[in-house]
Design a protein around this motif. Sequence first.
Motif, PDB file in Angstrom:
ATOM      1  N   TYR A  46      -7.017   0.495   1.663  1.00 54.23           N
ATOM      2  CA  TYR A  46      -6.254  -0.154   2.651  1.00 54.23           C
ATOM      3  C   TYR A  46      -6.965  -0.513   3.860  1.00 54.23           C
ATOM      4  O   TYR A  46      -7.403   0.603   4.627  1.00 54.23           O
ATOM      5  N   ILE A  47      -7.145  -1.491   4.708  1.00 56.98           N
ATOM      6  CA  ILE A  47      -7.648  -1.589   6.064  1.00 56.98           C
ATOM      7  C   ILE A  47      -6.612  -2.119   6.986  1.00 56.98           C
ATOM      8  O   ILE A  47      -6.205  -3.314   6.845  1.00 56.98           O
ATOM      9  N   PRO A  48      -6.246  -1.022   7.733  1.00 56.55           N
ATOM     10  CA  PRO A  48      -5.124  -1.643   8.544  1.00 56.55           C
ATOM     11  C   PRO A  48      -5.520  -2.431   9.733  1.00 56.55           C
ATOM     12  O   PRO A  48      -6.651  -2.371  10.149  1.00 56.55           O
ATOM     13  N   ASP A  49      -4.525  -3.135  10.601  1.00 53.02           N
ATOM     14  CA  ASP A  49      -4.778  -3.752  11.799  1.00 53.02           C
ATOM     15  C   ASP A  49      -5.288  -2.863  12.990  1.00 53.02           C
ATOM     16  O   ASP A  49      -6.067  -3.169  13.674  1.00 53.02           O
ATOM     17  N   TYR A  99      -8.729  -4.726  -2.793  1.00 54.19           N
ATOM     18  CA  TYR A  99      -8.635  -4.542  -1.230  1.00 54.19           C
ATOM     19  C   TYR A  99      -7.845  -5.446  -0.460  1.00 54.19           C
ATOM     20  O   TYR A  99      -7.440  -6.286  -0.577  1.00 54.19           O
ATOM     21  N   ILE A 100      -7.129  -4.479   0.370  1.00 55.48           N
ATOM     22  CA  ILE A 100      -5.890  -5.078   1.147  1.00 55.48           C
ATOM     23  C   ILE A 100      -6.228  -4.736   2.610  1.00 55.48           C
ATOM     24  O   ILE A 100      -6.494  -3.941   2.987  1.00 55.48           O
ATOM     25  N   LEU A 101      -6.415  -5.993   3.242  1.00 56.56           N
ATOM     26  CA  LEU A 101      -6.856  -6.027   4.519  1.00 56.56           C
ATOM     27  C   LEU A 101      -5.821  -6.691   5.521  1.00 56.56           C
ATOM     28  O   LEU A 101      -5.683  -7.884   5.206  1.00 56.56           O
ATOM     29  N   ASP A 102      -5.431  -5.880   6.720  1.00 55.66           N
ATOM     30  CA  ASP A 102      -4.396  -6.622   7.688  1.00 55.66           C
ATOM     31  C   ASP A 102      -5.102  -7.127   8.776  1.00 55.66           C
ATOM     32  O   ASP A 102      -5.890  -6.220   9.655  1.00 55.66           O
ATOM     33  N   GLU A 103      -5.323  -8.095   9.022  1.00 54.25           N
ATOM     34  CA  GLU A 103      -6.153  -8.716  10.329  1.00 54.25           C
ATOM     35  C   GLU A 103      -7.599  -7.979  10.407  1.00 54.25           C
ATOM     36  O   GLU A 103      -7.835  -7.310  11.449  1.00 54.25           O
ATOM     37  N   PRO A 104      -8.323  -8.123   9.248  1.00 54.67           N
ATOM     38  CA  PRO A 104      -9.494  -7.366   9.399  1.00 54.67           C
ATOM     39  C   PRO A 104     -10.689  -7.863  10.236  1.00 54.67           C
ATOM     40  O   PRO A 104     -11.734  -7.074  10.665  1.00 54.67           O
ATOM     41  N   VAL A 117       0.867  -1.257  -0.046  1.00 52.13           N
ATOM     42  CA  VAL A 117      -0.036  -0.098  -0.006  1.00 52.13           C
ATOM     43  C   VAL A 117       0.879   1.317   0.178  1.00 52.13           C
ATOM     44  O   VAL A 117       0.094   2.345  -0.010  1.00 52.13           O
ATOM     45  N   GLY A 118       2.198   1.069   0.035  1.00 53.97           N
ATOM     46  CA  GLY A 118       3.198   2.466  -0.116  1.00 53.97           C
ATOM     47  C   GLY A 118       3.625   3.073   1.104  1.00 53.97           C
ATOM     48  O   GLY A 118       4.010   3.947   1.122  1.00 53.97           O
ATOM     49  N   ILE A 119       3.408   2.327   2.310  1.00 51.44           N
ATOM     50  CA  ILE A 119       3.772   2.851   3.486  1.00 51.44           C
ATOM     51  C   ILE A 119       5.361   2.461   3.695  1.00 51.44           C
ATOM     52  O   ILE A 119       6.009   3.249   4.073  1.00 51.44           O
ATOM     53  N   ASN A 120       5.657   1.239   3.525  1.00 53.91           N
ATOM     54  CA  ASN A 120       6.958   0.921   3.674  1.00 53.91           C
ATOM     55  C   ASN A 120       7.887   0.917   2.336  1.00 53.91           C
ATOM     56  O   ASN A 120       7.051   0.765   1.173  1.00 53.91           O
ATOM     57  N   HIS A 121       9.096   0.952   2.508  1.00 58.39           N
ATOM     58  CA  HIS A 121       9.760   1.184   0.971  1.00 58.39           C
ATOM     59  C   HIS A 121      10.029  -0.185   0.515  1.00 58.39           C
ATOM     60  O   HIS A 121       9.612  -1.268   1.147  1.00 58.39           O
ATOM     61  N   ALA A 134     -15.669   3.051   4.980  1.00 55.71           N
ATOM     62  CA  ALA A 134     -14.916   3.959   4.145  1.00 55.71           C
ATOM     63  C   ALA A 134     -14.230   3.241   2.855  1.00 55.71           C
ATOM     64  O   ALA A 134     -14.263   3.984   1.744  1.00 55.71           O
ATOM     65  N   SER A 135     -13.947   2.032   3.112  1.00 57.41           N
ATOM     66  CA  SER A 135     -13.263   1.240   1.905  1.00 57.41           C
ATOM     67  C   SER A 135     -14.180   0.867   0.892  1.00 57.41           C
ATOM     68  O   SER A 135     -13.883   0.849  -0.309  1.00 57.41           O
TER      69      SER A 135
END
Length: 234
Positions: free
Chosen positions: A79-82, A155-160, A49-53, A146-147
């Motif tokens: 992006y749905i973060p944890d 859809y990118i979901l981290d521990e949704p 999602v572009g947060i980490n390099h 919102a997503s």
Amino acid sequence: MLEIKDYTLEYIKGKKAVDNISFEVKEGDIFGFVGSNGAGKSTTIKSIVGINHITMGDILIDGTSIKKNPLKYKGYLAYIPDEPAVYDNITGIEYLNFISDMYDLPYEERNNAIKYYSERFMLVEELNDLISSYSHGMRQKLVLIASFIHNPKVYILDEPFASLDPEAAFVLKEELKKKADEGKIIFFSTHVLEVAEKLCNKVAIIIKGKIVKTGSMEEVISDKTLEETFMELV
């Protein structure tokens, strides 16, 4: 299609958090990304999602590289973060309208989407309350709404499912299935292997920064459960 190509991330030179992983997630896939704590799941997702390099390799959506054209690339995804990071000092409906404005959603389209998803996730009565009054689970529902309202391709979901009550978790599974049926791409990490086994048609298992097994759920687990397969690998 979401493509992860020879992706490597080093936080410290010579020490790889994720080591040269590659896989594809196609339209209509619900792809589970499973591994222990510290295996590299969230690290990978944050690069997607572009947060980490990205130290080496590339990540692409429909051939668009996050490294070469990040703005166009990010327009494809939600992006749905944890940990749902939202603004405390606005109301839920103000937040959803802010997201709608970012994606230039027409007035009628946004209203219909907000109404539908807030009813589905049982958050209608709280939308006029300040987000600072929301519980963790309510914030997660708000980020999910919102997503969904801008109907992204990926859809990118981290521990949704981690902070959702049983009713909301059921609704989320149903909505993800609908999106996959529409040809959307669903990629999520989870510790709940039973959910991944029932929901996903594809899976990748990551251990210590390396993909140790990936493919269709049937190929990966064979005549075992996903939990049994995972425990054998770790």
